[in-house]
Design a protein around this motif. Structure first.
Motif, short mmCIF file in Angstrom:
data_model
loop_
_atom_site.label_atom_id
_atom_site.label_comp_id
_atom_site.label_asym_id
_atom_site.label_seq_id
_atom_site.Cartn_x
_atom_site.Cartn_y
_atom_site.Cartn_z
N ALA A 194 -43.51 5.38 -54.30
CA ALA A 194 -43.18 4.12 -53.64
C ALA A 194 -42.02 4.29 -52.67
O ALA A 194 -41.99 3.66 -51.61
N PHE A 195 -41.07 5.16 -53.01
CA PHE A 195 -39.90 5.36 -52.16
C PHE A 195 -40.30 5.86 -50.78
O PHE A 195 -39.87 5.31 -49.75
N THR A 196 -41.12 6.90 -50.72
CA THR A 196 -41.49 7.46 -49.43
C THR A 196 -42.36 6.48 -48.64
O THR A 196 -42.29 6.43 -47.41
N PHE A 197 -43.17 5.69 -49.34
CA PHE A 197 -43.98 4.68 -48.65
C PHE A 197 -43.08 3.65 -47.96
O PHE A 197 -43.28 3.31 -46.79
N VAL A 198 -42.08 3.17 -48.69
CA VAL A 198 -41.15 2.17 -48.13
C VAL A 198 -40.36 2.76 -46.97
O VAL A 198 -40.22 2.14 -45.91
N VAL A 199 -39.85 3.97 -47.16
CA VAL A 199 -39.08 4.62 -46.10
C VAL A 199 -39.95 4.84 -44.86
O VAL A 199 -39.52 4.57 -43.73
N GLY A 200 -41.17 5.31 -45.07
CA GLY A 200 -42.07 5.53 -43.94
C GLY A 200 -42.40 4.25 -43.21
O GLY A 200 -42.43 4.22 -41.97
N ALA A 201 -42.61 3.16 -43.97
CA ALA A 201 -42.99 1.88 -43.36
C ALA A 201 -41.86 1.32 -42.51
O ALA A 201 -42.07 0.92 -41.35
N PHE A 202 -40.65 1.28 -43.05
CA PHE A 202 -39.53 0.70 -42.31
C PHE A 202 -39.08 1.59 -41.16
O PHE A 202 -38.67 1.10 -40.10
N THR A 203 -39.13 2.90 -41.35
CA THR A 203 -38.77 3.81 -40.25
C THR A 203 -39.74 3.65 -39.10
O THR A 203 -39.34 3.59 -37.92
N THR A 204 -41.03 3.55 -39.41
CA THR A 204 -42.04 3.35 -38.37
C THR A 204 -41.84 2.02 -37.66
O THR A 204 -41.91 1.93 -36.42
N PHE A 205 -41.58 0.96 -38.44
CA PHE A 205 -41.35 -0.35 -37.83
C PHE A 205 -40.17 -0.31 -36.88
O PHE A 205 -40.26 -0.79 -35.73
N TRP A 206 -39.05 0.25 -37.33
CA TRP A 206 -37.85 0.24 -36.50
C TRP A 206 -37.95 1.22 -35.33
O TRP A 206 -37.16 1.13 -34.39
N MET A 207 -38.88 2.16 -35.40
CA MET A 207 -39.10 3.01 -34.23
C MET A 207 -39.99 2.32 -33.21
O MET A 207 -39.80 2.45 -31.99
N LEU A 208 -40.96 1.54 -33.68
CA LEU A 208 -41.91 0.90 -32.78
C LEU A 208 -41.40 -0.42 -32.20
O LEU A 208 -41.62 -0.71 -31.01
N PHE A 209 -40.73 -1.24 -33.01
CA PHE A 209 -40.35 -2.57 -32.52
C PHE A 209 -39.38 -2.51 -31.34
O PHE A 209 -39.62 -3.16 -30.31
N PRO A 210 -38.26 -1.79 -31.42
CA PRO A 210 -37.34 -1.79 -30.28
C PRO A 210 -37.91 -1.11 -29.04
O PRO A 210 -37.45 -1.36 -27.92
N THR A 211 -38.90 -0.23 -29.22
CA THR A 211 -39.44 0.51 -28.07
C THR A 211 -40.67 -0.15 -27.46
O THR A 211 -41.04 0.18 -26.33
N TYR A 212 -41.30 -1.08 -28.19
CA TYR A 212 -42.60 -1.57 -27.72
C TYR A 212 -42.53 -2.34 -26.40
O TYR A 212 -43.49 -2.28 -25.60
N PRO A 213 -41.44 -3.08 -26.07
CA PRO A 213 -41.43 -3.75 -24.76
C PRO A 213 -41.56 -2.80 -23.59
O PRO A 213 -42.08 -3.17 -22.53
#
Length: 393
Positions: free
Chosen positions: A315-334
């Motif tokens: 569960a730890f790596t799933f959560v880390v992977g999910a939030f890291t991916t979100f924070w990499m994609l959200f600020p860059t998507y514009p």
């Protein structure tokens, strides 16, 4: 006295030889992309500031770092650094644009090889495959800031892997690399800060998954804190910059109100990661079609790597992977949602972290190595009939 070579030694030597051949091929493959970019692709589409970086003419100076009161100067450190590199290569290669491109690609190549060497053999093979993808190879093989982003991200990622592999901690070189990444691409900071912070902090608690989830959910509060900054960035800078550049109305009118920045974020993040849409791929532009096909392949491979071990993923790596991916994609998507071609270019930098996540951090064995804090020790079995004098406790 020379000890006899064991079978393990011979296997290691053969593997080193095999990877040496691969690295030679990788450099030649990337150099070919440098040549194709200059002679072919530049005749088909606009390649940004490639000519400016090839010409150089500017050197980074101490004033660039010390004059932090002028934010426009501080944020352009990466640009000046690329100018400086271009100036050096322009002098070394007597202004030959193809050789200058090869010089730039070699910088990224060094970072990729350092990262591959730091990965475990099984993870290294997956990473090597992903680093061969055409668009990543092309945009990190011509004179551009993306080359520096890839180099510094790869060096910094070595430090991340060392922590996950229980082989050490960040050293000054890794820290310097992350400082340059934050300077070149400040919008990468949320994802990298979360990944580094939770990787370090969670090792000291009994419920790492709970801590990762709490930190991840808490980090979402920054969406509210910086909502006005995001709106100003999108409507004052990004949309006007793409007006009149051939962007379709559908993309240009993607945001109509500040709330759309958040409400349409899932679609925007997918657009930014994927690049050209299906309709754009069929528009007759060969690069759009190739980019669409490659994006489909990238997404399929990354999903396959991730889902393959999803049922056994901690569960730890799933959560880390999910939030890291979100924070990499959200600020860059514009930056990528406005134009499919720009999305592919901007993706070249941050996709390094996604590659590392999928190929090296999400696998189940990495979690247990990280949790122990040290790599597993292989103990040689004693010969039959021989009792060892000492045993490991």
């Amino acid at each position: 006295m020379t000890l006899p070579e064991t079978e393990a030694d011979r296997l290691e030597r053969r593997l080193m030889l095999t990877w040496g051949v691969f690295y030679t091929f990788l450099w030649c493959y990337r150099s070919a992309a440098s040549v194709a970019g200059q002679l072919v692709v530049s005749q088909i589409t606009f390649l940004g500031d490639i000519g400016v970086y090839q010409f150089g003419g500017h050197f980074i100076s101490w004033a660039t770092f010390t004059d932090l009161a002028d934010f426009s100067t501080a944020r352009n450190v990466g640009t000046y650094l690329a100018y400086s590199l271009g100036t050096i290569f322009n002098w070394l290669f007597v202004g030959n644009p193809i050789l200058i491109n090869i010089g730039f690609q070699t910088v990224a190549f060094v970072g990729i090889v350092v990262l591959l060497q730091a990965a475990k053999p099984a993870h290294r093979a997956r990473l090597a495959f992903l680093f061969l993808l055409p668009s990543f190879t092309f945009w990190s093989s011509i004179a551009s800031k993306e080359v520096l982003v890839v180099f510094f991200l790869c060096i910094g990622s070595v430090g991340i892997l060392k922590i996950w592999y229980g082989e050490g901690r960040l050293n000054p070189l890794h820290i310097v690399a992350f400082v340059f990444v934050y300077t070149l691409k400040p919008h990468y900071a949320p994802a990298l800060t979360y990944l580094l912070g939770v990787t370090w902090a969670a090792r000291h608690v009994r419920q790492p998954a709970a801590l990762a989830l709490i930190l991840g959910l808490s980090s979402l509060s920054f969406l509210y804190v910086f909502k006005d900054t995001m709106a100003r960035l999108v409507f004052k800078y990004i949309q006007p910059a793409f007006s009149g550049t051939g962007v379709t109305f559908n993309r240009l009118a993607f945001w109509e109100t500040p709330a759309d920045i958040f409400l349409k974020a899932p679609e925007g993040m997918f657009r930014s990661l994927f690049g050209p849409t299906f309709q754009e791929a069929l528009s007759g532009h060969v690069l759009h079609f190739v980019s669409f096909a490659e994006s489909a392949a990238i997404l399929s491979v990354m999903i396959w790597f991730a889902v393959r071990g999803l049922t056994r993923m901690p569960a730890f790596t799933f959560v880390v992977g999910a939030f890291t991916t979100f924070w990499m994609l959200f600020p860059t998507y514009p930056f990528g949602a406005m134009n499919g071609g720009s999305a592919i270019r901007y993706r070249t930098g941050y996709i390094v972290i996604l590659f590392v996540l999928v190929a090296a951090i999400l696998p189940r064995d990495t979690y247990f190595t990280w949790r122990r804090g040290r790599p597993p020790q292989r103990v040689a079995k004693p010969a039959r009939g021989v009792t060892p004098l000492f045993t490991r406790s």
